[in-house]
Scaffold this motif. Sequence first.
Motif, PDB file in Angstrom:
ATOM      1  N   ILE A 103       0.872  -1.190   0.013  1.00  0.00           N
ATOM      2  CA  ILE A 103       0.081   0.059  -0.149  1.00  0.00           C
ATOM      3  C   ILE A 103       0.830   1.278  -0.060  1.00  0.00           C
ATOM      4  CG2 ILE A 103      -1.592   1.320   1.323  1.00  0.00           C
ATOM      5  CD1 ILE A 103      -2.680  -1.189   2.607  1.00  0.00           C
ATOM      6  N   VAL A 104       1.825   1.314   0.862  1.00  0.00           N
ATOM      7  CA  VAL A 104       2.813   2.556   1.036  1.00  0.00           C
ATOM      8  C   VAL A 104       3.628   2.674  -0.408  1.00  0.00           C
ATOM      9  CG1 VAL A 104       4.623   3.405   2.375  1.00  0.00           C
ATOM     10  CG2 VAL A 104       2.976   2.124   3.565  1.00  0.00           C
ATOM     11  N   ARG A 105       3.833   1.810  -1.177  1.00  0.00           N
ATOM     12  CA  ARG A 105       4.280   1.981  -2.404  1.00  0.00           C
ATOM     13  C   ARG A 105       3.634   3.052  -3.236  1.00  0.00           C
ATOM     14  NH1 ARG A 105       6.957  -3.588  -4.922  1.00  0.00           N
ATOM     15  NH2 ARG A 105       7.341  -2.168  -6.707  1.00  0.00           N
ATOM     16  N   VAL A 106       2.331   2.770  -3.234  1.00  0.00           N
ATOM     17  CA  VAL A 106       1.551   3.651  -4.128  1.00  0.00           C
ATOM     18  C   VAL A 106       0.713   4.704  -3.391  1.00  0.00           C
ATOM     19  CG1 VAL A 106       1.238   1.813  -5.723  1.00  0.00           C
ATOM     20  CG2 VAL A 106      -0.403   1.784  -3.969  1.00  0.00           C
ATOM     21  N   ASP A 107       0.531   4.669  -2.035  1.00  0.00           N
ATOM     22  CA  ASP A 107      -0.247   5.727  -1.292  1.00  0.00           C
ATOM     23  C   ASP A 107       0.523   6.184  -0.038  1.00  0.00           C
ATOM     24  OD1 ASP A 107      -2.201   6.965   0.158  1.00  0.00           O
ATOM     25  OD2 ASP A 107      -3.528   5.377   0.579  1.00  0.00           O
ATOM     26  N   GLU A 108       1.111   7.308  -0.221  1.00  0.00           N
ATOM     27  CA  GLU A 108       1.946   8.165   0.690  1.00  0.00           C
ATOM     28  C   GLU A 108       1.193   8.367   1.959  1.00  0.00           C
ATOM     29  OE1 GLU A 108       3.892  11.223  -1.138  1.00  0.00           O
ATOM     30  OE2 GLU A 108       5.327  10.238  -2.397  1.00  0.00           O
ATOM     31  N   SER A 109      -0.390   8.646   1.796  1.00  0.00           N
ATOM     32  CA  SER A 109      -0.995   8.969   2.900  1.00  0.00           C
ATOM     33  C   SER A 109      -1.099   8.007   3.970  1.00  0.00           C
ATOM     34  CB  SER A 109      -2.137   9.623   2.545  1.00  0.00           C
ATOM     35  OG  SER A 109      -2.879   8.837   1.861  1.00  0.00           O
TER      36      SER A 109
END
Lengths: 371, 401
Positions: free
Chosen positions: A121-127
């Motif tokens: 998730i963090v790879r594509v969603d910085e929030s």
Amino acid sequence: MDSRSFLCAVLIALCATVSNGGEASQAIEAIRAVGPKGEGHMQASRAAVELSNASLGDLTLILQGMDGANPLATNWLRVAAEAVAGRALDQGQDLPVAQLESFALDRSHSPRPRRLAYELIVRVDESAPDRLMPQMLDDTSLELRRDAVQRVLDAAEIAEGERALALYSQALHAARDLDQLKTCFEVLEKLDSKVNIAEHMGFVTKWHLIAPFDNTAGKGYEAVYPPEHEIDLAAEYDGKEQKVRWVEAASDDPYGIVDLATTLSKFKGAVCYATTEISSPAAQTVDFRLGCINACKLWVNGDLIDSHEVYHAGMEVDQYIAPVELKAGTNRVLLKVCQNEQEESWAQRWQFQLRVTDALGGAARVKVVSQ
Amino acid sequence: MHAVGRLFLALTLATFCASIGRADWRQFRGGASSAIADQLKLPEDWESSQRWKVDLPGRGPSSPIVVDGRVIVTCSSGPKQDRLHVVCFSEDDGQQLWHRQVWATGRTFCHPSSSIAAPTPASDGKRVFAFFSSNDLLSLDLDGNLQWYRGLTYDYPHAGNDVGMSSSPLVVGDRVVVQVENQGDSFAAGLDVETGETRWRIDRDRRASWSSPVLLPAESSSAYAVLLQAPGGLTAIDSRDGKELWSVETECPAIPSATARKDLIVFASGGALALRPNAGGEPERIWQAAKLSIGSASPVLYQDNAYVLNSAGVLKCGSLADGDVLWELRLKGRFWATPIVCSNGLLCVNSDGLLQIVSRGDKPKVDQTYDIGEVIQGTPAVSNGAIFLRSDAHLWKFSSN
């Protein structure tokens, strides 16, 4: 495209997905069957190649496949999941973030696939960290918990007064990694809120010791001396050089280190036994987490639970971890610590430290019985 | 010629040209474990020769390897160093091509100066075999697809050393040879490159060793003898079945690895000990040179000389004829990385990241220095006229081309 053509296309796509999902499930099962010493490897190797080429739709299936899998199969599946996700991203596809987030937050799944879902998730969603981390301060995944604790520590570092104290206290109770705990201990002491480290971490600090028995040429490791037959704190035995008897010892080291070379003497080629009693309010499974720079054996209630014939290759908190079934009431602990005859300056330490924790490393609900 | 035949010939030639156009560096100390790259001319201006520099996801004393245009590096990260990484970059521009991770299944305690990514990966040109101090071993194809994976500590729970282990795997034919020597479950094993299954496993002395297995080159192309250096001596085994071929009992330091070529084996023992291989079996002792003391870096044999770095950072050149010291030169710092023989000097990289280029010949001197500014423990890799260096945080490519 007319409606009939569209319906056909959807049906074909659905069938294809189901078909691929079925193949992926078979591949996952083949990988989950891998065991020690190459068991199931031929089938798993073929399945791994197949699974690495699975569609993005199979990603959560692979994560689910990691649930309850042994550590080997978990790693096989992790690499396959990374290959699937990486290829999809390279091709400009969107990862199924909602599905991954649901998976990451669901604690009924195993910690490692949940962590992998979070990393994807963090790879594509910085929030994502801002959204997810506040829910993970008490997580059963120590990797997720660590990140959540770090956010609290980062906030504490720029806070002042009561706010800083509250945040460091919050981090202290959530932290399980030694480096984060040490940060809390140090700062809280500066804030006049000193922590009893040994108690917080569950170190056993009260012992009875008896030494030296003979460990010339390392023979004491396998030798069975009287304390392995009976614990009689009033008894006297033939030691290596003279009669030996039990002596009380209490460690005042914050991390529970018992230094036998200073507490007893700098014996070489010697065996020391250490014993204590631990009271448990109920039958429970705990971790016995031992650090020892010498060869050692550990018994609980007469059962040998851990042994390492290793000398002077480092000593760390939680160096050796063994799960133990404690009974309700008093439990007898016996530790054997063998010093060898090496003469190098780095081979003079004769020490151990032991803590009793839950499976995540928090102090267990036990009490050391003073004798 | 028939059209199909011409096409086949063209494809064959193209494949051949492609294969010789790229010079791989597939294992610890490169081909033949020799650390020789005498076709390489080191840059005169390192600053302007930096082609690229990329971030790494974790620490590691392991060396980079270069396979078919890819630079592959292993790292470990996390508070317990239990996240293991295999990362692949384009040799040309440093672009990350893939990144794979697993959780360590073996022990991850180690000395603060080391990390779990201490062994250098190896390749057979088709696959990468990434080995870690935790005894986790991954086989990946060059596109990062997992071929197989073993957790050898899962199989042998007492195989480990809380100082860390560093022995690099060696590919010989259809075997990956690993040397897992420690005070617990101590062994060497030959795994099938295709499946990862254990084809043989032999017990080894229960003493810690950090040395790597080395292939003993043979007159024919089908060399199979592998040298295992351990505190109790040097043993040659058959890589196909693990059977002992011969053994020389002698006390050895446990960190540097042996260096072998067809006519000579040199390894650390009472200084340096030289053996002459014998096709019939037992090797012949040639000389033992107390003054050629070998530190953590492995010896380098080039032409008529041996080059060794002792534990104080003194570079010594010895005669391979008799072991006599021909010259010595004190360098700055201490060394983990093995020196690399290049056309215009010896590339010596100390653990502070200072590159010192030493001229060879009768009157050696440090011709040039360049400070990387980061801790470097891994031996450099050399491929296609370029040098690859890695620290705990970065990977660099330098080339004057």
